[in-house]
Design an enzyme around this catalytic site. Sequence first.
Site, PDB file in Angstrom:
ATOM      1  N   ASP A  73      57.089  -1.765  71.253  1.00  0.00           N
ATOM      2  CA  ASP A  73      57.668  -2.743  72.176  1.00  0.00           C
ATOM      3  C   ASP A  73      56.716  -2.968  73.348  1.00  0.00           C
ATOM      4  O   ASP A  73      56.411  -4.099  73.715  1.00  0.00           O
ATOM      5  CB  ASP A  73      59.027  -2.233  72.680  1.00  0.00           C
ATOM      6  N   ASP A  92      48.527   5.789  75.451  1.00  0.00           N
ATOM      7  CA  ASP A  92      47.933   5.455  76.757  1.00  0.00           C
ATOM      8  C   ASP A  92      46.482   5.005  76.582  1.00  0.00           C
ATOM      9  O   ASP A  92      46.037   4.023  77.179  1.00  0.00           O
ATOM     10  CB  ASP A  92      48.074   6.613  77.760  1.00  0.00           C
ATOM     11  N   TYR A 134      65.432   3.485  70.356  1.00  0.00           N
ATOM     12  CA  TYR A 134      66.288   2.319  70.112  1.00  0.00           C
ATOM     13  C   TYR A 134      67.547   2.650  69.320  1.00  0.00           C
ATOM     14  O   TYR A 134      68.455   1.822  69.228  1.00  0.00           O
ATOM     15  CB  TYR A 134      65.506   1.235  69.359  1.00  0.00           C
ATOM     16  N   ASP A 174      53.689  -6.313  74.302  1.00  0.00           N
ATOM     17  CA  ASP A 174      53.698  -7.209  75.465  1.00  0.00           C
ATOM     18  C   ASP A 174      52.296  -7.283  76.071  1.00  0.00           C
ATOM     19  O   ASP A 174      51.825  -8.355  76.459  1.00  0.00           O
ATOM     20  CB  ASP A 174      54.706  -6.746  76.528  1.00  0.00           C
TER      21      ASP A 174
HETATM   22  C1  IPM Z   1      61.336  -7.366  71.870  1.00  0.00           C
HETATM   23  C2  IPM Z   1      62.335  -7.346  72.990  1.00  0.00           C
HETATM   24  C3  IPM Z   1      63.544  -6.529  72.551  1.00  0.00           C
HETATM   25  C4  IPM Z   1      63.058  -5.131  72.230  1.00  0.00           C
HETATM   26  C5  IPM Z   1      64.687  -6.484  73.580  1.00  0.00           C
HETATM   27  C6  IPM Z   1      65.144  -7.866  73.997  1.00  0.00           C
HETATM   28  C7  IPM Z   1      65.861  -5.676  73.078  1.00  0.00           C
HETATM   29  O1  IPM Z   1      61.767  -6.823  74.146  1.00  0.00           O
HETATM   30  O2  IPM Z   1      61.625  -7.979  70.833  1.00  0.00           O
HETATM   31  O3  IPM Z   1      60.267  -6.776  72.014  1.00  0.00           O
HETATM   32  O4  IPM Z   1      62.982  -4.279  73.114  1.00  0.00           O
HETATM   33  O5  IPM Z   1      62.733  -4.892  71.065  1.00  0.00           O
HETATM   34 MN    MN Z   2      59.691  -6.288  73.916  1.00  0.00          MN
END
Ligand code: IPM
Ligand code: MN
Length: 360
Positions: free
Chosen positions: A250, A226, A141, A254
């Site tokens: 990140d 993984d 990042y 999710d």
């Molecule tokens: C998150 C989002 C952000 C990230 C994006 C929108 C830049 O996916 O907050 O996880 O990758 O950190």
């Molecule tokens: Mn994200």
Amino acid sequence: MTNPINPLRIAVIGGDGTGPEVVAEAVKVLKAVAQLEGIQLELREFDLGGERYLRTGEVLPEDVFQELKTFPAILLGAIGHPDVPPGILERGLLLQLRFRFDQYINLRPVKLYPGVETPLAGKGPDDIDFVVVRENTEDLYAGIGGFLKKGTPDEVAIQTAIYTRKGCERCIRWAFEYTRKRNKKKRLTLVAKTNVLTYGHDLWWRTFQEVAREYPDIQTDYNHVDACCMWMVKNPEYYDVIVTTNMFGDIITDLAAIIQGGMGVAAGANINPEPGGTSMFEPMGGSAPKYTGKGMINPIAAIAAAGMLLEHTGHERAAERVNKAIQIVTGTKMKSQAAGKMGYTTSQVGDLVVEALHQV
Ligand code: IPM
Ligand code: MN
């Protein structure tokens, strides 16, 4: 943080798409709980995001940044506009705020609330209750890289992952402290990829081992990223607190958000733990343009982000109250956490949480 910040000044950035709608419900709940708990709120709205960029070409003007700096907390809706090319708002606004405020902790609680459906068969609220501490300022990042011979068949693109001793140590130490304070399984799992990233993640591994010696009461473990994905699906109950690098954090958050019921409920905090730091609280979901203005989007994640804001600013009882109210609403009222399937509009869900505040 022990001393509650009162009056509590909050910068509100609704942002793009459904961001303003969900933030409006979070603000509604904040106002209600502030009244119940005797917190003096000072809210100020900031116009940032895709619309402002398209109108003026500005993403994060310096004077706005300086203003935001005077607030201990920012409540953010969502960033992302269909007419703005990818990267401009993400890098120029969201990541700029995280980096320039040195919000080096990205905290993502993963908790399955009562009444919320998980895609994991046979797992319930007792099994899905852990927290991911994601480093929030380094790694891929950092934006270090470049092109050579761009647009030609010989093109080279380089994107460098940055890991510093200071950066990983402060995050790891914060995660140990958090695990101790959370006081549940008292287990901290480092998630990385030491078998391939033999420089950067070796630094993380060594730092983790060293800091661990200061926390003999915390059980430590290590998972390759993984394998972590596999176990998060198979045995989520194993996890208590996970600490990980920015990019992996990140991705795994999710996956984690989906097992806790989806983007409608998952919230996150970008924390600068230092005194006087500005932290930022946001629902994990995006701006969901197709639902904009329809009253269909789920505000629970934004309300949960407001709860995290209260906790971080020392209003622990108010935070607890918001969390309990959310659980009453998910457990006894809402039909689903999916947009348009809640059985209520966005604003009705906010009203239900406010009503439930009075029952806890
Ligand atoms: C998150 C989002 C952000 C990230 C994006 C929108 C830049 O996916 O907050 O996880 O990758 O950190
Ligand atoms: Mn994200």
